[in-house]
Design an enzyme around this catalytic site. Structure first.
Site, short mmCIF file in Angstrom:
data_model
loop_
_atom_site.label_atom_id
_atom_site.label_comp_id
_atom_site.label_asym_id
_atom_site.label_seq_id
_atom_site.Cartn_x
_atom_site.Cartn_y
_atom_site.Cartn_z
N ASN A 9 -46.65 -53.31 -37.50
CA ASN A 9 -47.57 -54.43 -37.28
C ASN A 9 -48.24 -54.74 -38.61
O ASN A 9 -49.11 -53.99 -39.06
CB ASN A 9 -48.60 -54.03 -36.21
CG ASN A 9 -49.68 -55.07 -36.02
OD1 ASN A 9 -49.57 -56.20 -36.49
ND2 ASN A 9 -50.74 -54.68 -35.31
N TRP A 10 -47.80 -55.83 -39.24
CA TRP A 10 -48.34 -56.17 -40.56
C TRP A 10 -49.73 -56.79 -40.48
O TRP A 10 -50.37 -56.99 -41.51
CB TRP A 10 -47.39 -57.13 -41.29
CG TRP A 10 -46.11 -56.51 -41.77
CD1 TRP A 10 -45.68 -55.23 -41.54
CD2 TRP A 10 -45.09 -57.14 -42.56
NE1 TRP A 10 -44.46 -55.03 -42.14
CE2 TRP A 10 -44.07 -56.18 -42.77
CE3 TRP A 10 -44.94 -58.42 -43.10
CZ2 TRP A 10 -42.92 -56.46 -43.51
CZ3 TRP A 10 -43.78 -58.70 -43.83
CH2 TRP A 10 -42.79 -57.73 -44.04
N LYS A 11 -50.16 -57.14 -39.26
CA LYS A 11 -51.47 -57.80 -39.09
C LYS A 11 -51.56 -59.01 -40.04
O LYS A 11 -50.54 -59.67 -40.26
CB LYS A 11 -52.61 -56.80 -39.31
CG LYS A 11 -52.39 -55.53 -38.47
CD LYS A 11 -53.57 -54.62 -38.40
CE LYS A 11 -53.21 -53.41 -37.54
NZ LYS A 11 -54.33 -52.53 -37.31
N HIS A 95 -53.47 -56.81 -28.40
CA HIS A 95 -53.83 -55.85 -29.44
C HIS A 95 -55.35 -55.69 -29.46
O HIS A 95 -56.10 -56.65 -29.27
CB HIS A 95 -53.33 -56.30 -30.82
CG HIS A 95 -53.49 -55.24 -31.86
ND1 HIS A 95 -54.69 -55.04 -32.51
CD2 HIS A 95 -52.64 -54.31 -32.33
CE1 HIS A 95 -54.54 -54.02 -33.34
NE2 HIS A 95 -53.31 -53.56 -33.26
N GLU A 97 -57.47 -55.46 -31.73
CA GLU A 97 -58.23 -56.32 -32.64
C GLU A 97 -58.46 -57.68 -32.00
O GLU A 97 -59.50 -58.32 -32.23
CB GLU A 97 -57.50 -56.42 -33.99
CG GLU A 97 -57.72 -55.15 -34.80
CD GLU A 97 -56.61 -54.79 -35.77
OE1 GLU A 97 -55.77 -55.64 -36.08
OE2 GLU A 97 -56.61 -53.63 -36.22
N GLU A 166 -52.90 -47.41 -27.96
CA GLU A 166 -53.58 -47.35 -29.25
C GLU A 166 -55.08 -47.14 -29.04
O GLU A 166 -55.81 -48.11 -28.80
CB GLU A 166 -53.37 -48.66 -30.02
CG GLU A 166 -51.92 -48.97 -30.30
CD GLU A 166 -51.77 -49.97 -31.45
OE1 GLU A 166 -51.15 -49.62 -32.44
OE2 GLU A 166 -52.31 -51.08 -31.33
N GLY A 172 -56.65 -47.77 -37.87
CA GLY A 172 -57.11 -48.07 -39.23
C GLY A 172 -58.21 -47.16 -39.72
O GLY A 172 -58.83 -47.42 -40.75
N SER A 210 -53.23 -45.04 -36.83
CA SER A 210 -53.12 -44.18 -38.01
C SER A 210 -51.88 -43.29 -37.99
O SER A 210 -51.93 -42.15 -38.45
CB SER A 210 -54.40 -43.34 -38.19
OG SER A 210 -55.52 -44.20 -38.37
N GLY A 231 -49.51 -49.67 -38.10
CA GLY A 231 -50.18 -50.74 -38.82
C GLY A 231 -50.11 -50.49 -40.32
O GLY A 231 -49.10 -50.78 -40.97
N GLY A 232 -51.18 -49.93 -40.88
CA GLY A 232 -51.30 -49.77 -42.32
C GLY A 232 -50.07 -49.17 -42.99
O GLY A 232 -49.58 -49.71 -44.01
P1 PGA Z 1 -53.00 -48.46 -37.98
O1 PGA Z 1 -52.87 -49.71 -36.97
O2 PGA Z 1 -51.65 -47.78 -38.01
O3 PGA Z 1 -53.35 -49.08 -39.31
O4 PGA Z 1 -54.05 -47.59 -37.44
C1 PGA Z 1 -52.14 -49.61 -35.78
C2 PGA Z 1 -52.24 -50.91 -35.03
O5 PGA Z 1 -53.31 -51.52 -35.00
O6 PGA Z 1 -51.24 -51.40 -34.44
#
Ligand code: PGA
Length: 253
Positions: A9-11, A95, A97, A166, A172, A210, A231-232
């Site tokens: 997930n590149w956000k 998601h 966020e 998640e 994050g 994470s 994500g990251g």
């Molecule tokens: P993260 O994000 O790996 O940076 O914690 C995961 C996500 O939000 O899908």
């Protein structure tokens, strides 16, 4: 056996140059034939560019959210049909966020999941509790409520996609749920799905929050962890490949 999936997930990150360099780094190593399905959820602007290379790389693309309506006066929004047109076969739904920063409710997630299926997109339904909810002993009830909101409208059709557990406090932050803690919730989720139908019980359940090369193998060794939503670490192609390799080596057969 549930399908095994590693998804990035590149956000709100990435440019055309970044995407081209990323694909060049992925090509020739792990993909294709990685032993699990590999998905990327880039920003919508990059879908058409990435779509030109998916067959050769053996990956699938997803969009990060879709609007419930197929078209109309919704400035700034993207319909599920448009995502398909741009090369997506998956979409994230709910998601954290979007739930937290943009106020997306359970009812919104249900409408967006319906829109995804209307357009033929596979939904990756994201669920997870906040730290306050976990500390209050409400983690399981929150996750069950988030699942039921979509299962009540889609029913078995949700089985076309996947679930991503998640925990919000792990996204994050560098904090990961321990493999045991994640497995406990994944097992609970599997039970919710099984009570609905055998087909739903076979859905892939991904862990997110994470995930890194250093912790992926231990997570993937758990019986109900069928993959990861990253994500990251997915922004670094070498780290993403290492997580894919961890799935090949340590994932459930
Ligand atoms: P993260 O994000 O790996 O940076 O914690 C995961 C996500 O939000 O899908």
């Amino acid at each position: 056996m549930p399908q095994r999936i590693v998804a990035g997930n590149w956000k709100m990150n990435g440019s055309r140059d970044f995407a081209a360099a990323y694909l060049a780094a992925l090509a020739g190593d792990v993909l294709p034939g990685s032993g699990c399905d590999v998905l990327l959820f880039p920003p919508a602007t990059l879908l058409p560019l990435l779509a030109t290379r998916v067959e050769e790389l053996g990956i699938e693309l997803g969009i990060q959210t879709v609007h419930p309506e197929p078209e109309g006066a919704f400035t700034g929004e993207i319909a599920a049909e448009m995502a398909v047109d741009a090369g997506a076969t998956w979409t994230l739904i709910g998601h954290s966020e979007r739930r937290q920063l943009l106020g997306e409710s359970d009812a919104d997630t249900a409408l967006r999941a319906l829109a995804a299926r209307r357009a033929g997109l596979k939904p990756m339904l994201c669920v997870g509790e906040t730290l306050v909810e976990r500390q209050g002993g409400d983690a399981e009830s929150v996750v069950t409520r988030q699942l039921d909101a979509v299962l009540d409208v889609l029913g078995e059709d949700l089985a076309a996609g996947g679930i991503a557990y998640e925990p919000v406090w792990a996204i994050g932050t560098g904090e990961t749920a321990s493999p045991e803690m994640a497995q406990a919730m994944h097992g609970m989720i599997r039970g919710v799905l099984r009570r609905r139908s055998a087909r739903l019980a076979e859905m892939p359940i991904l862990y997110g929050g994470s995930v890194k090369p250093a912790n992926a193998a231990a997570l993937f060794a758990e019986v109900d962890i069928d993959g990861a939503l990253v994500g990251g670490a997915s922004l670094d192609p070498a780290a993403f490949q290492a997580i894919i390799k961890a799935m090949e080596t340590h994932g459930n057969p």
